[in-house]
Design an enzyme around this catalytic site. Structure first.
Site: not given
Length: 329
Positions: A96, A136
């Site tokens: 992110c 991720k």
């Protein structure tokens, strides 16, 4: 639970979108796809007393929790909380790019600190008691060379004990681009992700970024182990999930039509209303169900306007379906 099998197709963790109502809806459409929570910070769970953020319904399984953080001990404690609640997987966010995430030293900025990521993941694995811990990531950030950075990152993650990684096939630019731009502006590099899959055959590697159809999912699965779909699964859930079980997993689809899927959300909506919830908290996730089909505009308008009225109930859903059926006739 054969979680690697479910990870052939997953719906990405998306802030303000993949809450428990969204996941309930997606689960109606697909019994097999792996679903993720919104990102939850380890600090909120461990120091903020926000255990309610872990709430989910058993009907959502298989469902994974995504954590944000960079303190190994805190992440380990948050992982233990998630395991106790029954999550099937705990995932670490290393992708992110938002300013809020950077200021907390987690998310994509951790691509610059792979040794810390390995420490975090190792601590999480120790706390998970056999529940899978995954990551991720991006292919790199800012001026990093992805051809060098990504293989090194994956090697460290693998050596920490992680067996499954999702790679968003774009760089993240931590300066100069907004989070929205970071999902669209940096070019996709699928060939690099394909190349690292060949280099790390022992890793279950999922690819993420710009994949917007089941045909594209099937094409990627010829090279990688899994595909994570984000915005397309949210904005046009029928196109991604309605036939996913038959086409991707070789099993029967739980719904035969979008109309059936809408009707099957009725019990969830009524239970939510009975608890004092608002209709729009559920139906906002259903607005794209008929995207691109006759009646889609009336469906969206009726749901949006109707859900905003005081005391709105299940009758709004049926009125919206009437619009669709009238235009499809």
């Amino acid at each position: 639970m054969q979680l690697d099998r479910h990870a052939r197709l997953s719906v990405a963790p998306m802030m303000d979108w993949t809450d428990r109502h969204c996941r309930a809806f997606h689960r109606v459409l697909s019994a097999k796809a792996l679903l993720y929570t919104e990102m939850v910070t380890s600090a909120a769970l461990v120091r903020g007393g926000a255990g309610h953020l872990l709430d989910f319904d058993a009907a959502e399984h298989p469902v994974a929790l995504q954590l944000g953080g960079s303190d190994p001990a805190e992440l380990a404690e948050a992982t233990a909380m998630a395991v106790e609640r029954g999550y099937a997987e705990v995932n670490l966010n290393v992708g992110c790019p938002s300013d809020r995430v950077q200021s907390g030293c987690f998310g994509a900025v951790l691509m610059e600190r792979p040794a810390l990521v390995a420490d975090c993941l190792g601590a999480m694995i120790d706390a998970a008691g056999g529940v899978p811990v995954t990551a991720k990531c991006r292919i790199g950030v800012d001026d990093q060379d992805p051809q060098t950075v990504l293989p090194d990152f994956l090697a460290r993650v693998r050596d920490a004990g992680v067996g499954r990684v999702t790679v968003h096939a774009r760089k993240a630019w931590l300066q100069g681009l907004s989070p929205k731009q970071n999902r669209e502006v940096p070019p996709l590099d699928y060939p690099l992700v394909h190349a690292v899959k060949a280099r790390f055959p022992e890793l279950h590697l999922s690819i993420n970024g710009g994949i917007g159809s089941l045909d594209a999912v099937a094409e990627q699965l010829r090279v990688v182990d899994g595909v994570m779909v984000g915005r397309a699964a949210y904005h046009d859930p029928g196109a991604i999930l309605l036939e996913a079980d038959s086409r991707i997993f070789g099993t029967a689809d739980p719904c035969s039509s979008r109309t059936e899927a809408a009707l099957r959300m009725g019990p969830h909506i009524e239970a939510h209303l009975a608890e004092g919830g608002k209709l729009g908290q559920v139906t906002r996730h259903m607005l794209g169900l008929f995207a691109g089909l006759p009646g889609a505009r009336g469906w969206r308008r009726t749901l949006s306007e109707g859900a905003a009225r005081p005391g709105a109930g299940i009758e709004v859903l049926h009125a919206a379906l009437d619009h669709v059926m009238a235009e499809a006739a």
